[in-house]
Scaffold this active site. Structure first.
Site, PDB file in Angstrom:
ATOM      1  N   ARG A 184     -34.841   1.498   3.935  1.00  0.00           N
ATOM      2  CA  ARG A 184     -35.101   2.361   5.094  1.00  0.00           C
ATOM      3  C   ARG A 184     -34.063   2.224   6.200  1.00  0.00           C
ATOM      4  O   ARG A 184     -33.517   3.235   6.675  1.00  0.00           O
ATOM      5  CB  ARG A 184     -36.502   2.062   5.659  1.00  0.00           C
ATOM      6  CG  ARG A 184     -37.631   2.481   4.737  1.00  0.00           C
ATOM      7  CD  ARG A 184     -38.959   1.864   5.145  1.00  0.00           C
ATOM      8  NE  ARG A 184     -38.952   0.418   4.948  1.00  0.00           N
ATOM      9  CZ  ARG A 184     -39.927  -0.398   5.304  1.00  0.00           C
ATOM     10  NH1 ARG A 184     -41.000   0.101   5.907  1.00  0.00           N
ATOM     11  NH2 ARG A 184     -39.841  -1.691   5.067  1.00  0.00           N
ATOM     12  N   CYS A 194     -35.711  -2.995   9.112  1.00  0.00           N
ATOM     13  CA  CYS A 194     -36.822  -2.923   8.150  1.00  0.00           C
ATOM     14  C   CYS A 194     -36.968  -4.299   7.497  1.00  0.00           C
ATOM     15  O   CYS A 194     -36.480  -5.297   8.046  1.00  0.00           O
ATOM     16  CB  CYS A 194     -36.611  -1.807   7.128  1.00  0.00           C
ATOM     17  SG  CYS A 194     -35.168  -2.014   6.066  1.00  0.00           S
ATOM     18  N   ASP A 218     -42.620   2.171   3.177  1.00  0.00           N
ATOM     19  CA  ASP A 218     -41.679   1.413   2.355  1.00  0.00           C
ATOM     20  C   ASP A 218     -41.586   2.060   0.972  1.00  0.00           C
ATOM     21  O   ASP A 218     -42.573   2.095   0.239  1.00  0.00           O
ATOM     22  CB  ASP A 218     -42.195  -0.032   2.249  1.00  0.00           C
ATOM     23  CG  ASP A 218     -41.212  -0.935   1.527  1.00  0.00           C
ATOM     24  OD1 ASP A 218     -40.272  -0.406   0.891  1.00  0.00           O
ATOM     25  OD2 ASP A 218     -41.385  -2.158   1.600  1.00  0.00           O
TER      26      ASP A 218
HETATM   27  P1  4NP Z   1     -36.703  -1.915   2.959  1.00  0.00           P
HETATM   28  O1  4NP Z   1     -37.393  -1.948   1.517  1.00  0.00           O
HETATM   29  O2  4NP Z   1     -37.473  -2.875   3.826  1.00  0.00           O
HETATM   30  O3  4NP Z   1     -36.876  -0.496   3.392  1.00  0.00           O
HETATM   31  O4  4NP Z   1     -35.265  -2.308   2.762  1.00  0.00           O
HETATM   32  C1  4NP Z   1     -37.595  -3.115   0.794  1.00  0.00           C
HETATM   33  C2  4NP Z   1     -36.548  -3.722   0.136  1.00  0.00           C
HETATM   34  C3  4NP Z   1     -36.764  -4.854  -0.615  1.00  0.00           C
HETATM   35  C4  4NP Z   1     -38.035  -5.386  -0.722  1.00  0.00           C
HETATM   36  C5  4NP Z   1     -39.094  -4.783  -0.064  1.00  0.00           C
HETATM   37  C6  4NP Z   1     -38.867  -3.656   0.700  1.00  0.00           C
HETATM   38  N1  4NP Z   1     -38.257  -6.539  -1.505  1.00  0.00           N
HETATM   39  O5  4NP Z   1     -39.425  -6.963  -1.645  1.00  0.00           O
HETATM   40  O6  4NP Z   1     -37.290  -7.102  -2.052  1.00  0.00           O
END
Ligand code: 4NP
Length: 163
Positions: free
Chosen positions: A17, A11, A127
């Site tokens: 995720r 991800c 997300d």
């Molecule tokens: P992930 O979610 O891609 O599912 O781990 C996110 C985690 C952090 C961020 C964005 C999405 N961020 O902008 O820091």
């Protein structure tokens, strides 16, 4: 048929995720006695070295999966060599991973996670980072079904290979 020995979940941050996908996939593969390694990574360098987002950890634990020990890392080109399937959570992840691919073999390994969940109206695992708790449960539910489908298919393939 390509033998699958290891799976990578990807991800953006590797804290919401893909750690959940890793935890669920490991659980489902164990359930079917499949000896397949699972890891996860993020396309960004936002959170390397961190454990998963506490909202993800708590929600997964509520559903019987412990992801508290997972440590985030960034996706790297060598992952194309080290993994047989690279499941990406959304279309932007797919673009970012494909941008690092070197050849058609690399490209052929990259799949949108929810192609394993035929019939869902979701193309992407949404997300949950900027959303509320319900978003984390939705992520868990989508990934549970998709990973169950993958594990069942791999079990079936292994059974056929033994015959
Ligand atoms: P992930 O979610 O891609 O599912 O781990 C996110 C985690 C952090 C961020 C964005 C999405 N961020 O902008 O820091």
């Amino acid at each position: 048929m390509v033998e699958v020995n290891n799976i990578l979940m990807v991800c953006l941050g590797n804290i919401c995720r893909s750690p959940v996908a890793e935890g669920i996939m490991k659980n489902r593969l164990d359930h079917y006695n499949l000896n397949i390694a699972v890891d996860s990574a993020g396309t960004s360098n936002y959170h390397p070295g961190e454990n998963p987002d506490l909202r993800s950890t708590k929600n997964a634990l509520k559903n019987g999966i412990d992801i508290s020990n997972i440590v985030a890392r960034q996706f790297k080109v060598q992952d194309f060599d080290n993994f047989d399937i690279i499941y990406v959570m959304d279309e932007q992840n797919k673009i970012d991973v494909l941008n690092l691919s070197r050849n058609d073999t690399d490209k052929s390994k990259v799949k949108l996670m929810l192609t394993e969940l035929p019939g869902t109206s979701y193309k992407n695992v949404p997300d949950p980072y900027f959303g509320d708790e319900a978003g984390f449960q939705l992520v868990f539910d989508l990934l549970s079904e998709a990973c169950e489908n993958v594990a069942q298919r791999l079990k079936h393939q292994k059974t056929l290979q033994k015959k």
